[in-house]
Motif scaffolding. Structure first.
Motif, PDB file in Angstrom:
ATOM      1  N   ILE A  17       0.838  -1.201   0.000  1.00 53.11           N
ATOM      2  CA  ILE A  17       0.000   0.000   0.000  1.00 53.11           C
ATOM      3  C   ILE A  17       0.869   1.245   0.000  1.00 53.11           C
ATOM      4  O   ILE A  17       0.665   2.172  -0.793  1.00 53.11           O
ATOM      5  CB  ILE A  17      -0.966  -0.015   1.207  1.00 53.11           C
ATOM      6  CG1 ILE A  17      -2.031  -1.087   1.021  1.00 53.11           C
ATOM      7  CG2 ILE A  17      -1.612   1.348   1.407  1.00 53.11           C
ATOM      8  CD1 ILE A  17      -2.869  -1.349   2.261  1.00 53.11           C
ATOM      9  N   SER A  36      -3.275   5.973  -5.360  1.00 52.16           N
ATOM     10  CA  SER A  36      -4.340   5.626  -4.412  1.00 52.16           C
ATOM     11  C   SER A  36      -5.287   4.580  -4.994  1.00 52.16           C
ATOM     12  O   SER A  36      -5.793   3.727  -4.266  1.00 52.16           O
ATOM     13  CB  SER A  36      -5.117   6.869  -3.988  1.00 52.16           C
ATOM     14  OG  SER A  36      -5.909   7.355  -5.046  1.00 52.16           O
ATOM     15  N   ILE A  37      -5.501   4.619  -6.289  1.00 55.64           N
ATOM     16  CA  ILE A  37      -6.348   3.599  -6.918  1.00 55.64           C
ATOM     17  C   ILE A  37      -5.668   2.231  -6.839  1.00 55.64           C
ATOM     18  O   ILE A  37      -6.312   1.235  -6.512  1.00 55.64           O
ATOM     19  CB  ILE A  37      -6.671   3.986  -8.378  1.00 55.64           C
ATOM     20  CG1 ILE A  37      -7.645   5.156  -8.386  1.00 55.64           C
ATOM     21  CG2 ILE A  37      -7.256   2.803  -9.136  1.00 55.64           C
ATOM     22  CD1 ILE A  37      -7.905   5.732  -9.746  1.00 55.64           C
ATOM     23  N   VAL A  58     -15.189   0.215  -1.434  1.00 58.31           N
ATOM     24  CA  VAL A  58     -14.359   0.368  -2.623  1.00 58.31           C
ATOM     25  C   VAL A  58     -14.957   1.418  -3.553  1.00 58.31           C
ATOM     26  O   VAL A  58     -14.246   2.262  -4.104  1.00 58.31           O
ATOM     27  CB  VAL A  58     -14.182  -0.984  -3.343  1.00 58.31           C
ATOM     28  CG1 VAL A  58     -13.514  -0.805  -4.687  1.00 58.31           C
ATOM     29  CG2 VAL A  58     -13.377  -1.925  -2.472  1.00 58.31           C
ATOM     30  N   GLY A  82     -14.254   4.899  -2.292  1.00 57.30           N
ATOM     31  CA  GLY A  82     -12.855   5.246  -2.547  1.00 57.30           C
ATOM     32  C   GLY A  82     -12.635   5.681  -3.985  1.00 57.30           C
ATOM     33  O   GLY A  82     -11.948   6.668  -4.250  1.00 57.30           O
ATOM     34  N   TRP A  83     -13.231   4.961  -4.927  1.00 57.79           N
ATOM     35  CA  TRP A  83     -13.078   5.329  -6.337  1.00 57.79           C
ATOM     36  C   TRP A  83     -13.781   6.640  -6.655  1.00 57.79           C
ATOM     37  O   TRP A  83     -13.250   7.476  -7.386  1.00 57.79           O
ATOM     38  CB  TRP A  83     -13.600   4.218  -7.233  1.00 57.79           C
ATOM     39  CG  TRP A  83     -12.716   3.012  -7.254  1.00 57.79           C
ATOM     40  CD1 TRP A  83     -11.444   2.914  -6.792  1.00 57.79           C
ATOM     41  CD2 TRP A  83     -13.049   1.733  -7.761  1.00 57.79           C
ATOM     42  NE1 TRP A  83     -10.972   1.646  -6.972  1.00 57.79           N
ATOM     43  CE2 TRP A  83     -11.917   0.896  -7.572  1.00 57.79           C
ATOM     44  CE3 TRP A  83     -14.179   1.207  -8.341  1.00 57.79           C
ATOM     45  CZ2 TRP A  83     -11.910  -0.436  -7.968  1.00 57.79           C
ATOM     46  CZ3 TRP A  83     -14.154  -0.122  -8.733  1.00 57.79           C
ATOM     47  CH2 TRP A  83     -13.035  -0.927  -8.552  1.00 57.79           C
ATOM     48  N   SER A  89      -3.420   1.330  -4.615  1.00 57.54           N
ATOM     49  CA  SER A  89      -3.378   0.906  -3.215  1.00 57.54           C
ATOM     50  C   SER A  89      -4.739   0.432  -2.724  1.00 57.54           C
ATOM     51  O   SER A  89      -4.818  -0.356  -1.778  1.00 57.54           O
ATOM     52  CB  SER A  89      -2.857   2.034  -2.323  1.00 57.54           C
ATOM     53  OG  SER A  89      -3.788   3.079  -2.228  1.00 57.54           O
ATOM     54  N   THR A  90      -5.814   0.884  -3.360  1.00 61.81           N
ATOM     55  CA  THR A  90      -7.153   0.429  -2.994  1.00 61.81           C
ATOM     56  C   THR A  90      -7.296  -1.073  -3.225  1.00 61.81           C
ATOM     57  O   THR A  90      -7.980  -1.758  -2.458  1.00 61.81           O
ATOM     58  CB  THR A  90      -8.220   1.193  -3.805  1.00 61.81           C
ATOM     59  OG1 THR A  90      -8.080   2.580  -3.551  1.00 61.81           O
ATOM     60  CG2 THR A  90      -9.615   0.755  -3.437  1.00 61.81           C
ATOM     61  N   THR A 121     -11.772   9.495  -5.388  1.00 58.83           N
ATOM     62  CA  THR A 121     -10.604   9.725  -6.231  1.00 58.83           C
ATOM     63  C   THR A 121     -10.998  10.480  -7.495  1.00 58.83           C
ATOM     64  O   THR A 121     -10.305  11.417  -7.900  1.00 58.83           O
ATOM     65  CB  THR A 121      -9.948   8.378  -6.604  1.00 58.83           C
ATOM     66  OG1 THR A 121      -9.553   7.726  -5.405  1.00 58.83           O
ATOM     67  CG2 THR A 121      -8.750   8.590  -7.485  1.00 58.83           C
ATOM     68  N   LEU A 135      -5.727  -2.688  -0.258  1.00 60.93           N
ATOM     69  CA  LEU A 135      -6.574  -2.452   0.907  1.00 60.93           C
ATOM     70  C   LEU A 135      -7.802  -3.358   0.877  1.00 60.93           C
ATOM     71  O   LEU A 135      -8.195  -3.921   1.896  1.00 60.93           O
ATOM     72  CB  LEU A 135      -6.995  -0.985   0.959  1.00 60.93           C
ATOM     73  CG  LEU A 135      -7.778  -0.538   2.174  1.00 60.93           C
ATOM     74  CD1 LEU A 135      -6.948  -0.692   3.429  1.00 60.93           C
ATOM     75  CD2 LEU A 135      -8.216   0.900   2.017  1.00 60.93           C
ATOM     76  N   TYR A 136      -8.409  -3.503  -0.289  1.00 59.02           N
ATOM     77  CA  TYR A 136      -9.555  -4.400  -0.448  1.00 59.02           C
ATOM     78  C   TYR A 136      -9.162  -5.833  -0.091  1.00 59.02           C
ATOM     79  O   TYR A 136      -9.906  -6.545   0.579  1.00 59.02           O
ATOM     80  CB  TYR A 136     -10.073  -4.320  -1.882  1.00 59.02           C
ATOM     81  CG  TYR A 136     -11.190  -5.283  -2.183  1.00 59.02           C
ATOM     82  CD1 TYR A 136     -12.484  -5.023  -1.768  1.00 59.02           C
ATOM     83  CD2 TYR A 136     -10.944  -6.467  -2.877  1.00 59.02           C
ATOM     84  CE1 TYR A 136     -13.517  -5.902  -2.037  1.00 59.02           C
ATOM     85  CE2 TYR A 136     -11.966  -7.345  -3.146  1.00 59.02           C
ATOM     86  CZ  TYR A 136     -13.248  -7.073  -2.731  1.00 59.02           C
ATOM     87  OH  TYR A 136     -14.251  -7.947  -2.990  1.00 59.02           O
TER      88      TYR A 136
END
Length: 80
Positions: free
Chosen positions: A12, A38-39, A68, A71-72, A41-42, A75, A45-46
């Motif tokens: 991440i 960040s996308i 999720v 988060g998207w 790393s998502t 972003t 994280l998921y």
């Protein structure tokens, strides 16, 4: 000994740092590089929170989809 979750945390951080580093390139805006990181790393994280959590996994797939998706969406909002 490095555990599975330690490797996910490093992945991440590496994804976000790679996005920040790509934002240093003149052809890439800094906020676009961070958004890309960040996308990526998502995904890690998921994996850590929903696909293979350190506790018993939830039976609800709705919670994972909402987290999720938020988060998207955030972003995309930050990109515009």
């Amino acid at each position: 000994m490095v555990s599975y979750y330690d490797r996910l945390l490093v992945a991440i951080a590496a994804a976000v740092l790679a996005g920040a580093a790509s934002g240093l390139h003149p052809a890439v805006a800094p906020h676009v590089g961070l958004a890309g990181g960040s996308i990526v790393s998502t995904v890690f994280l998921y994996e850590a929170l929903f696909r293979n959590p350190p506790t018993r996994p939830t039976r609800s797939t709705t919670a994972a989809s909402v987290v999720v998706g938020v988060g998207w969406v955030s972003t995309v909002v930050l990109l515009v």
